[in-house]
Scaffold this motif. Structure first.
Motif, PDB file in Angstrom:
ATOM      1  N   ARG A   7       0.724  -1.126   0.152  1.00 23.66           N
ATOM      2  CA  ARG A   7      -0.012   0.164   0.012  1.00 23.66           C
ATOM      3  C   ARG A   7       1.006   1.302   0.134  1.00 23.66           C
ATOM      4  N   GLY A   8       2.335   0.971   0.401  1.00 24.14           N
ATOM      5  CA  GLY A   8       3.016   2.193   0.490  1.00 24.14           C
ATOM      6  C   GLY A   8       3.272   2.896  -0.935  1.00 24.14           C
ATOM      7  N   LEU A   9       2.973   1.936  -1.931  1.00 23.63           N
ATOM      8  CA  LEU A   9       3.164   2.531  -3.318  1.00 23.63           C
ATOM      9  C   LEU A   9       2.284   3.634  -3.720  1.00 23.63           C
ATOM     10  N   SER A  36       1.336  -7.123  -1.680  1.00 23.89           N
ATOM     11  CA  SER A  36       0.657  -7.478  -0.501  1.00 23.89           C
ATOM     12  C   SER A  36      -0.927  -7.448  -0.893  1.00 23.89           C
ATOM     13  N   ARG A  37      -1.811  -7.903  -0.003  1.00 25.30           N
ATOM     14  CA  ARG A  37      -2.924  -8.209  -0.235  1.00 25.30           C
ATOM     15  C   ARG A  37      -3.706  -6.733  -0.551  1.00 25.30           C
ATOM     16  N   ALA A  38      -3.119  -5.643   0.259  1.00 31.51           N
ATOM     17  CA  ALA A  38      -3.833  -4.183   0.432  1.00 31.51           C
ATOM     18  C   ALA A  38      -3.575  -3.860  -1.078  1.00 31.51           C
ATOM     19  N   TYR A  89      -0.561 -12.210  -8.017  1.00 25.35           N
ATOM     20  CA  TYR A  89       0.573 -11.442  -7.595  1.00 25.35           C
ATOM     21  C   TYR A  89       0.606 -11.531  -6.028  1.00 25.35           C
ATOM     22  N   GLN A  90      -0.474 -12.126  -5.312  1.00 24.34           N
ATOM     23  CA  GLN A  90      -0.486 -11.737  -3.759  1.00 24.34           C
ATOM     24  C   GLN A  90       0.348 -12.756  -3.128  1.00 24.34           C
ATOM     25  N   VAL A  91       1.120 -12.364  -2.174  1.00 26.44           N
ATOM     26  CA  VAL A  91       1.828 -13.060  -1.499  1.00 26.44           C
ATOM     27  C   VAL A  91       1.266 -13.012  -0.194  1.00 26.44           C
ATOM     28  N   GLY A  92       1.160 -14.156   0.754  1.00 32.08           N
ATOM     29  CA  GLY A  92       0.765 -14.235   2.012  1.00 32.08           C
ATOM     30  C   GLY A  92      -0.350 -15.501   2.050  1.00 32.08           C
ATOM     31  N   LEU A  93      -0.859 -15.402   3.004  1.00 27.60           N
ATOM     32  CA  LEU A  93      -1.717 -16.433   3.637  1.00 27.60           C
ATOM     33  C   LEU A  93      -2.837 -16.693   2.809  1.00 27.60           C
ATOM     34  N   THR A  94      -3.274 -15.820   2.226  1.00 26.38           N
ATOM     35  CA  THR A  94      -4.527 -16.220   0.961  1.00 26.38           C
ATOM     36  C   THR A  94      -4.081 -15.891  -0.223  1.00 26.38           C
ATOM     37  N   GLY A  95      -2.614 -15.791  -0.374  1.00 23.87           N
ATOM     38  CA  GLY A  95      -2.009 -15.728  -1.691  1.00 23.87           C
ATOM     39  C   GLY A  95      -1.029 -16.771  -2.031  1.00 23.87           C
ATOM     40  N   GLY A 145       7.324  -0.707   0.838  1.00 26.21           N
ATOM     41  CA  GLY A 145       6.127  -0.115   1.428  1.00 26.21           C
ATOM     42  C   GLY A 145       5.040  -1.178   1.811  1.00 26.21           C
ATOM     43  N   ILE A 146       5.430  -2.295   2.478  1.00 25.96           N
ATOM     44  CA  ILE A 146       4.734  -3.549   2.924  1.00 25.96           C
ATOM     45  C   ILE A 146       4.889  -3.562   4.379  1.00 25.96           C
ATOM     46  N   SER A 147       3.882  -3.378   5.188  1.00 28.90           N
ATOM     47  CA  SER A 147       4.175  -3.153   6.665  1.00 28.90           C
ATOM     48  C   SER A 147       4.649  -4.591   7.424  1.00 28.90           C
ATOM     49  N   GLY A 148       4.334  -5.686   6.898  1.00 27.45           N
ATOM     50  CA  GLY A 148       4.701  -6.986   7.255  1.00 27.45           C
ATOM     51  C   GLY A 148       3.687  -7.383   8.246  1.00 27.45           C
ATOM     52  N   ALA A 149       2.301  -7.368   7.964  1.00 31.85           N
ATOM     53  CA  ALA A 149       1.326  -8.106   8.969  1.00 31.85           C
ATOM     54  C   ALA A 149       1.611  -9.513   8.789  1.00 31.85           C
ATOM     55  N   ILE A 150       1.211 -10.364   9.905  1.00 36.08           N
ATOM     56  CA  ILE A 150       1.375 -11.663   9.870  1.00 36.08           C
ATOM     57  C   ILE A 150       0.866 -12.297   8.847  1.00 36.08           C
ATOM     58  N   ILE A 179      11.995  -2.079   2.623  1.00 39.32           N
ATOM     59  CA  ILE A 179      12.123  -0.625   2.484  1.00 39.32           C
ATOM     60  C   ILE A 179      11.017  -0.072   3.258  1.00 39.32           C
ATOM     61  N   ASN A 180      10.870   0.677   3.953  1.00 34.44           N
ATOM     62  CA  ASN A 180       9.814   1.451   4.791  1.00 34.44           C
ATOM     63  C   ASN A 180      10.075   2.731   5.309  1.00 34.44           C
ATOM     64  N   ASN A 181       9.104   3.542   5.413  1.00 36.46           N
ATOM     65  CA  ASN A 181       9.536   4.716   6.171  1.00 36.46           C
ATOM     66  C   ASN A 181       8.949   4.998   7.483  1.00 36.46           C
ATOM     67  N   ASN A 182       8.556   3.597   8.037  1.00 38.73           N
ATOM     68  CA  ASN A 182       8.045   3.464   9.383  1.00 38.73           C
ATOM     69  C   ASN A 182       9.074   2.920  10.208  1.00 38.73           C
ATOM     70  N   PRO A 183       9.896   3.238  11.115  1.00 37.34           N
ATOM     71  CA  PRO A 183      11.260   2.483  11.747  1.00 37.34           C
ATOM     72  C   PRO A 183      10.333   1.323  12.636  1.00 37.34           C
ATOM     73  N   GLY A 198      13.202   4.626   4.976  1.00 40.13           N
ATOM     74  CA  GLY A 198      13.219   5.541   4.032  1.00 40.13           C
ATOM     75  C   GLY A 198      11.961   5.551   3.128  1.00 40.13           C
ATOM     76  N   ASP A 199      12.055   6.615   2.375  1.00 42.44           N
ATOM     77  CA  ASP A 199      10.799   6.753   1.404  1.00 42.44           C
ATOM     78  C   ASP A 199      11.160   6.020   0.146  1.00 42.44           C
ATOM     79  N   LEU A 200      10.233   4.889  -0.300  1.00 42.86           N
ATOM     80  CA  LEU A 200      10.672   3.952  -1.240  1.00 42.86           C
ATOM     81  C   LEU A 200      10.532   4.882  -2.518  1.00 42.86           C
ATOM     82  N   PHE A 201       9.961   6.012  -2.902  1.00 41.81           N
ATOM     83  CA  PHE A 201      10.037   6.469  -4.161  1.00 41.81           C
ATOM     84  C   PHE A 201      11.224   7.246  -4.276  1.00 41.81           C
ATOM     85  N   GLU A 202      12.222   7.291  -3.405  1.00 46.72           N
ATOM     86  CA  GLU A 202      13.774   7.715  -3.454  1.00 46.72           C
ATOM     87  C   GLU A 202      14.675   6.299  -3.481  1.00 46.72           C
TER      88      GLU A 202
HETATM   89  C1  LIG Z   1      -7.904 -13.549   6.879  1.00 48.44           C
HETATM   90  C2  LIG Z   1      -6.878 -12.673   6.380  1.00 48.44           C
HETATM   91  C3  LIG Z   1      -5.950 -13.130   5.308  1.00 48.44           C
HETATM   92  C4  LIG Z   1      -4.878 -12.161   4.743  1.00 48.44           C
HETATM   93  N1  LIG Z   1      -3.944 -12.553   3.751  1.00 48.44           N
HETATM   94  C5  LIG Z   1      -3.042 -11.783   3.349  1.00 48.44           C
HETATM   95  C6  LIG Z   1      -2.108 -12.273   2.446  1.00 48.44           C
HETATM   96  O1  LIG Z   1      -2.408 -13.054   1.691  1.00 48.44           O
HETATM   97  N2  LIG Z   1      -1.350 -11.259   2.130  1.00 48.44           N
HETATM   98  C7  LIG Z   1      -1.037 -10.128   2.774  1.00 48.44           C
HETATM   99  O2  LIG Z   1      -0.164  -9.310   2.190  1.00 48.44           O
HETATM  100  N3  LIG Z   1      -1.978  -9.700   3.581  1.00 48.44           N
HETATM  101  C8  LIG Z   1      -3.033 -10.253   3.892  1.00 48.44           C
HETATM  102  N4  LIG Z   1      -3.987  -9.811   4.680  1.00 48.44           N
HETATM  103  C9  LIG Z   1      -4.100  -8.377   4.967  1.00 48.44           C
HETATM  104  C10 LIG Z   1      -2.806  -7.989   6.073  1.00 48.44           C
HETATM  105  O3  LIG Z   1      -3.386  -8.120   7.386  1.00 48.44           O
HETATM  106  C11 LIG Z   1      -2.522  -6.696   5.747  1.00 48.44           C
HETATM  107  O4  LIG Z   1      -3.720  -5.711   5.845  1.00 48.44           O
HETATM  108  C12 LIG Z   1      -1.812  -6.344   4.486  1.00 48.44           C
HETATM  109  O5  LIG Z   1      -0.852  -7.132   4.237  1.00 48.44           O
HETATM  110  C13 LIG Z   1      -1.444  -5.018   4.522  1.00 48.44           C
HETATM  111  O6  LIG Z   1      -0.833  -4.546   3.364  1.00 48.44           O
HETATM  112  P1  LIG Z   1       0.377  -3.564   3.236  1.00 48.44           P
HETATM  113  O7  LIG Z   1       1.674  -3.696   4.100  1.00 48.44           O
HETATM  114  O8  LIG Z   1       0.694  -3.251   1.713  1.00 48.44           O
HETATM  115  O9  LIG Z   1      -0.294  -2.210   3.511  1.00 48.44           O
HETATM  116  P2  LIG Z   1      -0.216  -1.664   4.912  1.00 48.44           P
HETATM  117  O10 LIG Z   1      -0.341  -2.378   6.445  1.00 48.44           O
HETATM  118  O11 LIG Z   1      -1.240  -0.307   4.950  1.00 48.44           O
HETATM  119  O12 LIG Z   1       1.280  -0.832   5.116  1.00 48.44           O
HETATM  120  C14 LIG Z   1       2.057   0.129   4.073  1.00 48.44           C
HETATM  121  C15 LIG Z   1       3.197   0.169   4.662  1.00 48.44           C
HETATM  122  O13 LIG Z   1       3.857   1.122   3.563  1.00 48.44           O
HETATM  123  C16 LIG Z   1       4.703   2.188   4.281  1.00 48.44           C
HETATM  124  N5  LIG Z   1       4.812   3.361   3.429  1.00 48.44           N
HETATM  125  C17 LIG Z   1       3.918   4.118   3.263  1.00 48.44           C
HETATM  126  N6  LIG Z   1       4.495   5.011   2.440  1.00 48.44           N
HETATM  127  C18 LIG Z   1       5.890   4.660   2.299  1.00 48.44           C
HETATM  128  C19 LIG Z   1       6.803   5.196   1.441  1.00 48.44           C
HETATM  129  N7  LIG Z   1       6.690   6.449   0.755  1.00 48.44           N
HETATM  130  N8  LIG Z   1       7.939   4.601   1.552  1.00 48.44           N
HETATM  131  C20 LIG Z   1       8.213   3.656   2.202  1.00 48.44           C
HETATM  132  N9  LIG Z   1       7.143   3.117   3.012  1.00 48.44           N
HETATM  133  C21 LIG Z   1       5.933   3.497   2.969  1.00 48.44           C
HETATM  134  C22 LIG Z   1       3.988   2.198   5.589  1.00 48.44           C
HETATM  135  O14 LIG Z   1       4.958   2.690   6.678  1.00 48.44           O
HETATM  136  C23 LIG Z   1       3.309   1.001   5.817  1.00 48.44           C
HETATM  137  O15 LIG Z   1       4.208   0.211   6.735  1.00 48.44           O
HETATM  138  C24 LIG Z   1      -4.968 -10.935   5.340  1.00 48.44           C
HETATM  139  C25 LIG Z   1      -5.774 -10.633   6.144  1.00 48.44           C
HETATM  140  C26 LIG Z   1      -6.474 -11.226   6.835  1.00 48.44           C
HETATM  141  C27 LIG Z   1      -7.651 -10.897   7.764  1.00 48.44           C
END
Ligand SMILES: Cc1cc2nc3c(=O)[nH]c(=O)nc-3n(C[C@H](O)[C@H](O)[C@H](O)COP(=O)(O)OP(=O)(O)OC[C@H]3O[C@@H](n4cnc5c(N)ncnc54)[C@H](O)[C@@H]3O)c2cc1C
Length: 329
Positions: A216-218, A241-243, A254-260, A272-277, A292-296, A310-314
């Motif tokens: 989603r950070g993209l 990511s799923r987001a 393209y989805q990587v993860g539990l449901t990907g 720009g992926i937070s690394g949710a479980i 690569i993420n701007n949130n430590p 850092g900012d992924l766009f840079e």
């Molecule tokens: C049953 C279930 C199954 C799921 N299956 C999956 C799955 O298979 N795969 C999956 O990925 N998720 C899955 N999820 C969703 C998961 O919980 C998260 O919601 C999802 O992974 C979040 O995606 P994200 O990290 O892209 O978005 P976010 O959590 O919103 O993270 C975005 C990150 O981008 C960073 N960021 C923002 N702007 C910038 C910038 N300019 N430069 C650098 N960093 C930046 C932010 O700091 C943030 O850490 C599932 C959820 C449930 C409930």
């Protein structure tokens, strides 16, 4: 001594790397005991592929070749492997935990009334000759060591990119045996007439040794070009990511993860992926993780081997530029 059977999957006339990885692991497991390792290749016009398992540790290669085998059919493939297994009585049957392997292995296990252990990331032989298989559980939160109650003909699928194939040896006078069994007599209930690729030549995520993923950070689908450019420079596959997928920026494939998809590359770059479980469930077994993420405080940094705050766009364009420079040398 009962052999180990390795099913080497092929698609479009090319063996999948995971089959060679399974062969490498089978060789390592059987080294002290010197069990025979027999590879099985099934398909249409696949005789030419028989040398490849031979060069990667198989002591014998069985080839089932027929025009009716051009497309995968769980019924026919499991019939062939069942007959081979009944004839050879292997101690274990190993195949890749691919879409095909995950479909084929349960059917084969049911037919042979064997134990099935899916998606293994480590294998050992116990003192009684049965396998001790390690597999991730609960989305990768823990690893369980599983042992079948009945050690005869255990079936295991192995996660791609986890095990190492052997260094290829020069082709020797290996025994290649053509299988005529079953193919003619089997009338499947369903037959695949044709298949269509949706990914248009895109690198398959589960096979890739390098993956660059965007989240989603993209901030929008148009910025996935940053990910694609870095991936192209590295010869990597693109993940999401799923987001990003739920937002419609990339298709679900393209989805990587539990449901990907579950991936095990040598290098996984999360941008720009937070690394949710649930995301971690699909990529935590990557050998090296770069975040690569701007949130430590993003959870991905707890998992990452290298983190760039850092900012992924840079950061991403700079990385792409550096990789290109290194490549042009
Ligand atoms: C049953 C279930 C199954 C799921 N299956 C999956 C799955 O298979 N795969 C999956 O990925 N998720 C899955 N999820 C969703 C998961 O919980 C998260 O919601 C999802 O992974 C979040 O995606 P994200 O990290 O892209 O978005 P976010 O959590 O919103 O993270 C975005 C990150 O981008 C960073 N960021 C923002 N702007 C910038 C910038 N300019 N430069 C650098 N960093 C930046 C932010 O700091 C943030 O850490 C599932 C959820 C449930 C409930």
């Amino acid at each position: 001594m009962n052999p180990i059977l390795v099913f080497c999957e092929q698609r479009d006339g090319r063996l999948k790397k995971v089959g060679l990885e399974a062969l490498g692991e089978a060789c390592r497991l059987t080294k002290p005991l010197e069990r025979e390792i027999i590879a099985v290749v099934i398909g249409s016009s696949v005789s030419a592929l028989a040398q490849e398992p031979a060069r990667h540790g198989a002591s014998r290669v069985l080839v089932a070749e027929d025009p009716t085998l051009a497309y995968y059919s769980s019924e026919i493939y499991s019939t062939i492997l069942t007959e081979v297994a009944i004839r050879l009585q292997p101690v274990a049957i190993v195949m890749g935990a691919t879409a095909m392997g995950k479909d084929l292995a349960p059917k084969l296990a049911a037919r042979l009334t064997s134990a099935l252990i899916q998606d293994c990331v480590a294998l050992e032989m116990d003192t009684d000759g049965s396998l001790l298989a390690t597999r991730p559980m609960y989305g990768g939160k823990l690893h369980a060591v599983v042992k079948a109650k009945n050690p005869l003909m255990q079936i295991v699928t192995v996660r791609p990119n986890v095990f190492s194939p052997l260094e290829p040896q020069p082709a020797s006078d290996i025994l290649v045996e053509r299988l005529t069994i079953a193919v003619n007599g089997t009338r499947p209930i369903a037959r695949v007439r044709e298949t269509h690729k949706t990914a248009g030549g895109r690198k398959e995520l589960t096979e890739a040794s390098i993956i660059v993923s965007g989240g989603r950070g993209l901030k929008g689908p148009e910025h996935f070009t940053l990910i694609e450019e870095l991936a192209a420079a590295l010869g990597a596959a693109v993940g999401a990511s799923r987001a990003a997928v739920d937002a419609g920026w990339k298709p679900h494939s393209y989805q990587v993860g539990l449901t990907g998809k579950t991936v095990s590359p040598q290098l996984y770059i999360a941008c720009g992926i937070s690394g949710a479980i649930q995301h971690q469930a699909g990529m935590s077994s990557a050998r090296t993780i770069v975040a690569i993420n701007n949130n430590p405080n993003a959870p991905i940094f707890k998992l990452a081997s290298y983190g760039i705050i850092g900012d992924l766009f840079e950061v991403v364009p700079l990385l792409t530029e550096e990789v290109k420079k290194l490549k042009t040398g």
